[in-house]
Design a protein around this motif. Sequence first.
Motif, PDB file in Angstrom:
ATOM      1  N   ASN A  26       0.821  -1.209   0.000  1.00 40.90           N
ATOM      2  CA  ASN A  26       0.000   0.000   0.000  1.00 40.90           C
ATOM      3  C   ASN A  26       0.855   1.259   0.000  1.00 40.90           C
ATOM      4  O   ASN A  26       0.587   2.213  -0.748  1.00 40.90           O
ATOM      5  CB  ASN A  26      -0.939   0.002   1.201  1.00 40.90           C
ATOM      6  N   GLU A  27       1.888   1.270   0.829  1.00 45.85           N
ATOM      7  CA  GLU A  27       2.770   2.427   0.889  1.00 45.85           C
ATOM      8  C   GLU A  27       3.522   2.596  -0.427  1.00 45.85           C
ATOM      9  O   GLU A  27       3.785   3.724  -0.866  1.00 45.85           O
ATOM     10  CB  GLU A  27       3.757   2.286   2.043  1.00 45.85           C
ATOM     11  N   GLY A  28       3.846   1.488  -1.077  1.00 47.52           N
ATOM     12  CA  GLY A  28       4.493   1.570  -2.386  1.00 47.52           C
ATOM     13  C   GLY A  28       3.623   2.274  -3.407  1.00 47.52           C
ATOM     14  O   GLY A  28       4.106   3.115  -4.175  1.00 47.52           O
ATOM     15  N   ILE A  29       2.329   1.968  -3.425  1.00 47.24           N
ATOM     16  CA  ILE A  29       1.409   2.637  -4.345  1.00 47.24           C
ATOM     17  C   ILE A  29       1.323   4.122  -4.013  1.00 47.24           C
ATOM     18  O   ILE A  29       1.317   4.979  -4.910  1.00 47.24           O
ATOM     19  CB  ILE A  29       0.011   2.001  -4.281  1.00 47.24           C
ATOM     20  N   ARG A  30       1.274   4.449  -2.736  1.00 47.62           N
ATOM     21  CA  ARG A  30       1.212   5.864  -2.339  1.00 47.62           C
ATOM     22  C   ARG A  30       2.456   6.607  -2.821  1.00 47.62           C
ATOM     23  O   ARG A  30       2.363   7.752  -3.296  1.00 47.62           O
ATOM     24  CB  ARG A  30       1.087   5.977  -0.822  1.00 47.62           C
ATOM     25  N   ARG A  31       3.616   5.987  -2.694  1.00 45.52           N
ATOM     26  CA  ARG A  31       4.856   6.649  -3.107  1.00 45.52           C
ATOM     27  C   ARG A  31       4.897   6.830  -4.624  1.00 45.52           C
ATOM     28  O   ARG A  31       5.383   7.857  -5.128  1.00 45.52           O
ATOM     29  CB  ARG A  31       6.068   5.860  -2.615  1.00 45.52           C
ATOM     30  N   ILE A  32       4.395   5.855  -5.355  1.00 46.88           N
ATOM     31  CA  ILE A  32       4.315   6.005  -6.811  1.00 46.88           C
ATOM     32  C   ILE A  32       3.393   7.171  -7.158  1.00 46.88           C
ATOM     33  O   ILE A  32       3.699   8.007  -8.012  1.00 46.88           O
ATOM     34  CB  ILE A  32       3.823   4.699  -7.464  1.00 46.88           C
ATOM     35  N   SER A  33       2.248   7.241  -6.490  1.00 43.02           N
ATOM     36  CA  SER A  33       1.307   8.319  -6.739  1.00 43.02           C
ATOM     37  C   SER A  33       1.934   9.679  -6.440  1.00 43.02           C
ATOM     38  O   SER A  33       1.769  10.643  -7.214  1.00 43.02           O
ATOM     39  CB  SER A  33       0.053   8.118  -5.871  1.00 43.02           C
ATOM     40  N   GLU A  34       2.676   9.771  -5.348  1.00 45.59           N
ATOM     41  CA  GLU A  34       3.320  11.039  -4.995  1.00 45.59           C
ATOM     42  C   GLU A  34       4.389  11.427  -6.014  1.00 45.59           C
ATOM     43  O   GLU A  34       4.542  12.603  -6.352  1.00 45.59           O
ATOM     44  CB  GLU A  34       3.938  10.934  -3.598  1.00 45.59           C
ATOM     45  N   GLU A  35       5.113  10.442  -6.523  1.00 44.79           N
ATOM     46  CA  GLU A  35       6.119  10.733  -7.544  1.00 44.79           C
ATOM     47  C   GLU A  35       5.453  11.223  -8.829  1.00 44.79           C
ATOM     48  O   GLU A  35       5.950  12.141  -9.487  1.00 44.79           O
ATOM     49  CB  GLU A  35       6.970   9.504  -7.818  1.00 44.79           C
ATOM     50  N   CYS A  36       4.327  10.638  -9.172  1.00 43.66           N
ATOM     51  CA  CYS A  36       3.601  11.105 -10.359  1.00 43.66           C
ATOM     52  C   CYS A  36       3.108  12.532 -10.167  1.00 43.66           C
ATOM     53  O   CYS A  36       3.190  13.367 -11.092  1.00 43.66           O
ATOM     54  CB  CYS A  36       2.428  10.174 -10.648  1.00 43.66           C
ATOM     55  N   LYS A  37       2.611  12.852  -8.996  1.00 42.52           N
ATOM     56  CA  LYS A  37       2.180  14.223  -8.713  1.00 42.52           C
ATOM     57  C   LYS A  37       3.356  15.192  -8.821  1.00 42.52           C
ATOM     58  O   LYS A  37       3.204  16.313  -9.318  1.00 42.52           O
ATOM     59  CB  LYS A  37       1.555  14.301  -7.315  1.00 42.52           C
ATOM     60  N   ARG A  38       4.525  14.744  -8.363  1.00 39.37           N
ATOM     61  CA  ARG A  38       5.713  15.590  -8.463  1.00 39.37           C
ATOM     62  C   ARG A  38       6.045  15.873  -9.927  1.00 39.37           C
ATOM     63  O   ARG A  38       6.399  17.001 -10.289  1.00 39.37           O
ATOM     64  CB  ARG A  38       6.893  14.910  -7.769  1.00 39.37           C
ATOM     65  N   GLN A  39       5.923  14.859 -10.777  1.00 40.07           N
ATOM     66  CA  GLN A  39       6.192  15.047 -12.194  1.00 40.07           C
ATOM     67  C   GLN A  39       5.213  16.039 -12.819  1.00 40.07           C
ATOM     68  O   GLN A  39       5.587  16.819 -13.702  1.00 40.07           O
ATOM     69  CB  GLN A  39       6.128  13.710 -12.929  1.00 40.07           C
ATOM     70  N   LEU A  40       3.980  16.040 -12.357  1.00 40.96           N
ATOM     71  CA  LEU A  40       2.995  16.971 -12.888  1.00 40.96           C
ATOM     72  C   LEU A  40       3.340  18.422 -12.548  1.00 40.96           C
ATOM     73  O   LEU A  40       2.947  19.349 -13.263  1.00 40.96           O
ATOM     74  CB  LEU A  40       1.600  16.634 -12.350  1.00 40.96           C
ATOM     75  N   ASP A  41       4.068  18.608 -11.452  1.00 39.61           N
ATOM     76  CA  ASP A  41       4.438  19.961 -11.027  1.00 39.61           C
ATOM     77  C   ASP A  41       5.685  20.490 -11.740  1.00 39.61           C
ATOM     78  O   ASP A  41       6.003  21.672 -11.617  1.00 39.61           O
ATOM     79  CB  ASP A  41       4.686  19.993  -9.514  1.00 39.61           C
ATOM     80  N   LEU A  42       6.391  19.610 -12.463  1.00 43.85           N
ATOM     81  CA  LEU A  42       7.617  20.033 -13.135  1.00 43.85           C
ATOM     82  C   LEU A  42       7.305  20.625 -14.512  1.00 43.85           C
ATOM     83  O   LEU A  42       6.301  20.275 -15.143  1.00 43.85           O
ATOM     84  CB  LEU A  42       8.566  18.838 -13.294  1.00 43.85           C
ATOM     85  N   ALA A  43       8.190  21.485 -14.971  1.00 43.83           N
ATOM     86  CA  ALA A  43       8.055  22.071 -16.313  1.00 43.83           C
ATOM     87  C   ALA A  43       8.870  21.236 -17.294  1.00 43.83           C
ATOM     88  O   ALA A  43      10.082  21.391 -17.402  1.00 43.83           O
ATOM     89  CB  ALA A  43       8.536  23.519 -16.305  1.00 43.83           C
ATOM     90  N   HIS A  44       8.212  20.336 -18.007  1.00 44.41           N
ATOM     91  CA  HIS A  44       8.904  19.454 -18.937  1.00 44.41           C
ATOM     92  C   HIS A  44       9.075  20.148 -20.290  1.00 44.41           C
ATOM     93  O   HIS A  44       8.146  20.773 -20.802  1.00 44.41           O
ATOM     94  CB  HIS A  44       8.129  18.152 -19.110  1.00 44.41           C
ATOM     95  N   THR A  45      10.260  20.011 -20.838  1.00 46.83           N
ATOM     96  CA  THR A  45      10.561  20.665 -22.116  1.00 46.83           C
ATOM     97  C   THR A  45      10.272  19.775 -23.320  1.00 46.83           C
ATOM     98  O   THR A  45      10.373  20.227 -24.459  1.00 46.83           O
ATOM     99  CB  THR A  45      12.042  21.091 -22.153  1.00 46.83           C
ATOM    100  N   LYS A  46       9.956  18.517 -23.067  1.00 49.24           N
ATOM    101  CA  LYS A  46       9.574  17.619 -24.147  1.00 49.24           C
ATOM    102  C   LYS A  46       8.598  16.589 -23.589  1.00 49.24           C
ATOM    103  O   LYS A  46       8.449  16.470 -22.362  1.00 49.24           O
ATOM    104  CB  LYS A  46      10.797  16.936 -24.764  1.00 49.24           C
ATOM    105  N   PRO A  47       7.895  15.845 -24.461  1.00 46.07           N
ATOM    106  CA  PRO A  47       6.924  14.870 -23.968  1.00 46.07           C
ATOM    107  C   PRO A  47       7.536  13.908 -22.957  1.00 46.07           C
ATOM    108  O   PRO A  47       8.687  13.494 -23.089  1.00 46.07           O
ATOM    109  CB  PRO A  47       6.487  14.140 -25.240  1.00 46.07           C
TER     110      PRO A  47
END
Length: 215
Positions: free
Chosen positions: A79-100
């Motif tokens: 369960n904690e592993g899924i939460r950490r994956i979700s948090e990492e995905c949220k972090r990626q959404l907050d970044l300014a990506h310069t390519k897909p």
Amino acid sequence: MNRPSNEPEFWWISGRAASGKSTLVKIATEACSRAGIQTQNLCDEKFMLQIIGEDINHEHHYHPDNDEKFLFKSGYPFNEGIRRISEECKRQLDLAHTKPMVAIIELARGKTGATLDFSFQKAFSLIDPVVINHSSFIYVRARWEAQLERNRQRRSDGLPHPPDELMQEMYSDDDINEISKIHPFSVIENNGSVDEFVATINDTVSKRIQKLLIG
């Protein structure tokens, strides 16, 4: 033609243990790289092992034979592993990506047991809705007998893989039919033919990459 969006996408590669998920992840990662798409690979099993390593007081696992093999006292490591994956995905959404950018996430699911709730329903309850809104889901379907045989073959790689009795308890069935009524899954059949499996993967990944680049 629309300009491609650089907002991250999350591709969840799911299925039961030893169904062929890692093969799909490898092919998808290589295809994205050739297309100039930035990728990040996340795996629920690796997070689970990290959390087991942190569990020095053995609150959530134990070693029945006093060796490196372990069993679970609770579902917390998963369960904690899924939460950490979700948090990492949220972090990626907050970044300014310069390519897909695509995060390719390997997610093994199975049954609900006496100690562990390993269902898709439980996993989805731990993923932030914002992440789900940027996600798509692929399910690799394989016969139970083929899963069991592949799991036995890969035990020689030196990594921890579940024994047959744990495979039976956790991975001989799942709730994919129920969860797919809420969250649509693309299904890739792995019927034992490597060539057919790889061809289906290549076709599926190619279409996803084309859609991502076109926007």
